[in-house]
Write an enzyme that holds these catalytic residues in place. Structure first.
Site, PDB file in Angstrom:
ATOM      1  N   LYS A 129       0.816  -1.213   0.000  1.00 42.95           N
ATOM      2  CA  LYS A 129       0.000   0.000   0.000  1.00 42.95           C
ATOM      3  C   LYS A 129       0.853   1.269   0.000  1.00 42.95           C
ATOM      4  CE  LYS A 129      -3.592  -2.242  -0.425  1.00 42.95           C
ATOM      5  NZ  LYS A 129      -4.270  -2.176  -1.739  1.00 42.95           N
ATOM      6  N   LYS A 144      -2.100  16.836 -12.782  1.00 41.81           N
ATOM      7  CA  LYS A 144      -3.448  16.301 -12.927  1.00 41.81           C
ATOM      8  C   LYS A 144      -4.169  16.446 -11.582  1.00 41.81           C
ATOM      9  CE  LYS A 144      -2.765  14.620 -17.138  1.00 41.81           C
ATOM     10  NZ  LYS A 144      -3.534  15.048 -18.333  1.00 41.81           N
ATOM     11  N   HIS A 155      -8.618   7.143   0.440  1.00 48.69           N
ATOM     12  CA  HIS A 155      -8.426   5.704   0.222  1.00 48.69           C
ATOM     13  C   HIS A 155      -6.962   5.305   0.372  1.00 48.69           C
ATOM     14  CE1 HIS A 155      -8.225   1.780  -1.615  1.00 48.69           C
ATOM     15  NE2 HIS A 155      -7.407   2.255  -2.531  1.00 48.69           N
ATOM     16  N   TYR A 192      -4.416  -2.713 -16.863  1.00 49.21           N
ATOM     17  CA  TYR A 192      -5.086  -1.708 -17.691  1.00 49.21           C
ATOM     18  C   TYR A 192      -4.264  -0.422 -17.752  1.00 49.21           C
ATOM     19  CZ  TYR A 192      -8.434   1.804 -19.213  1.00 49.21           C
ATOM     20  OH  TYR A 192      -9.034   2.828 -19.884  1.00 49.21           O
ATOM     21  N   GLN A 216     -15.070  -4.045  -9.936  1.00 50.90           N
ATOM     22  CA  GLN A 216     -14.948  -3.355  -8.659  1.00 50.90           C
ATOM     23  C   GLN A 216     -16.231  -3.469  -7.834  1.00 50.90           C
ATOM     24  OE1 GLN A 216     -13.738   0.288 -10.630  1.00 50.90           O
ATOM     25  NE2 GLN A 216     -11.762   0.237  -9.607  1.00 50.90           N
ATOM     26  N   ARG A 271     -20.991  10.485 -17.940  1.00 52.45           N
ATOM     27  CA  ARG A 271     -19.752  10.287 -17.198  1.00 52.45           C
ATOM     28  C   ARG A 271     -19.659  11.324 -16.096  1.00 52.45           C
ATOM     29  NH1 ARG A 271     -18.364   5.270 -18.302  1.00 52.45           N
ATOM     30  NH2 ARG A 271     -18.103   4.896 -20.520  1.00 52.45           N
TER      31      ARG A 271
END
Length: 284
Positions: A129, A144, A155, A192, A216, A271
């Protein structure tokens, strides 16, 4: 004087609390106390939310395509190693295929080879992690910043922090089921992202991107359903019920968030701007 007394009491409470920790982890990296983990996570949060964006404010975004491709495939390699050599071998051989009932499976605190294998794989999962914190750092260096959402940072911060306590006190039992599922999902996800980072010429191989949200969702449904059993079982002597509540709360929260995304992305055909592009999210 009052502050000194308060500090002394806090130290005594900590010493009393840490006595219940698993002695098998004595001397393991980052396992001496929660403070090294807390410091790393605190530094990470400060960099990605404050220091990093300020440093990049008047600079051009870094072009990290090659580094990111290497990183993504390296994480896949790590995840695959954990999954195939550790998760499948150790998780399954340490209980999930050799006696666990998928219901009330308690922690084995013995020093048997099976129990010690479980401890090792839990620590490896916890350590992985920290590597995944690089996700957000790359976002900042590439400017970004719209992808550095509260959900994303939360998270990536909460997982290693809560897993320190999980490894330190309860390395095994039903609390490890979500880690097994999460590693499987991460292998698919980072594959991916690795292909995606190679450039537009490789995007034709990503026809399966729309199935990522489904994968997911299935993960969170299985996690929430599995851990939720503890509330309907007559008697489950699992040693740390608080961990079960944390896993259930976390799984339920992300299940709701991904169902919300699914509704807007696939039912309404819209989206969400700050959620995962292309029907996926990098928050899990």
């Amino acid at each position: 004087m009052a502050f000194s007394n308060l500090t002394s009491k806090a130290v005594l409470l900590y010493d009393e609390w840490i006595k219940d920790a698993d002695p098998r982890l004595e001397g393991w990296p980052l396992m001496s106390s929660p403070f090294p983990t807390t410091f790393i996570i605190g530094t990470y949060i400060y960099f990605v939310t404050s220091l990093g964006p300020k440093l990049m404010e008047n600079k051009k975004p870094f072009e990290l395509r090659q580094i990111m491709a290497l990183y993504n495939f390296s994480v896949v390699t790590l995840s695959s190693a954990i999954l195939k050599k550790t998760m499948i071998l150790i998780f399954l051989m340490s209980g999930w295929a050799t006696g666990y009932s998928f219901r009330c499976d308690i922690v084995d605190y013995s020093r048997s080879p099976t129990a010690l294998r479980m401890v090792r794989t839990c620590w490896l999962y916890y350590f992985s992690k920290f590597i995944e914190l690089l996700d957000t750092i790359f976002f900042v260096l590439r400017k970004k910043n719209n992808q550095v959402t509260f959900l994303h940072v939360f998270h990536h911060s909460i997982m290693p922090w809560t897993w320190w306590f999980g490894v330190k006190f309860a390395a095994g039992g039903l609390g490890t089921f979500h880690a097994l599922l999460n590693c499987i999902v991460h292998v698919v996800m980072y594959t991916y992202y690795g292909i995606c980072s190679l450039g537009p010429a490789y995007h034709k191989y990503l026809w399966w991107k729309k199935y990522m949200t489904t994968i997911q969702l299935v993960q969170f449904i299985m996690i929430t359903g599995h851990i939720g059993q503890i509330y309907i079982m007559d008697d489950c002597p699992y040693q740390y019920p608080i961990f079960m509540f944390i896993i259930w709360l976390y799984g339920s929260m992300f299940l709701v968030l991904f169902l919300h995304f699914w509704y807007h992305a696939y039912t309404k055909g819209q989206r969400l701007p700050k959620m995962a592009k292309n029907g996926i999210s990098k928050d899990q």
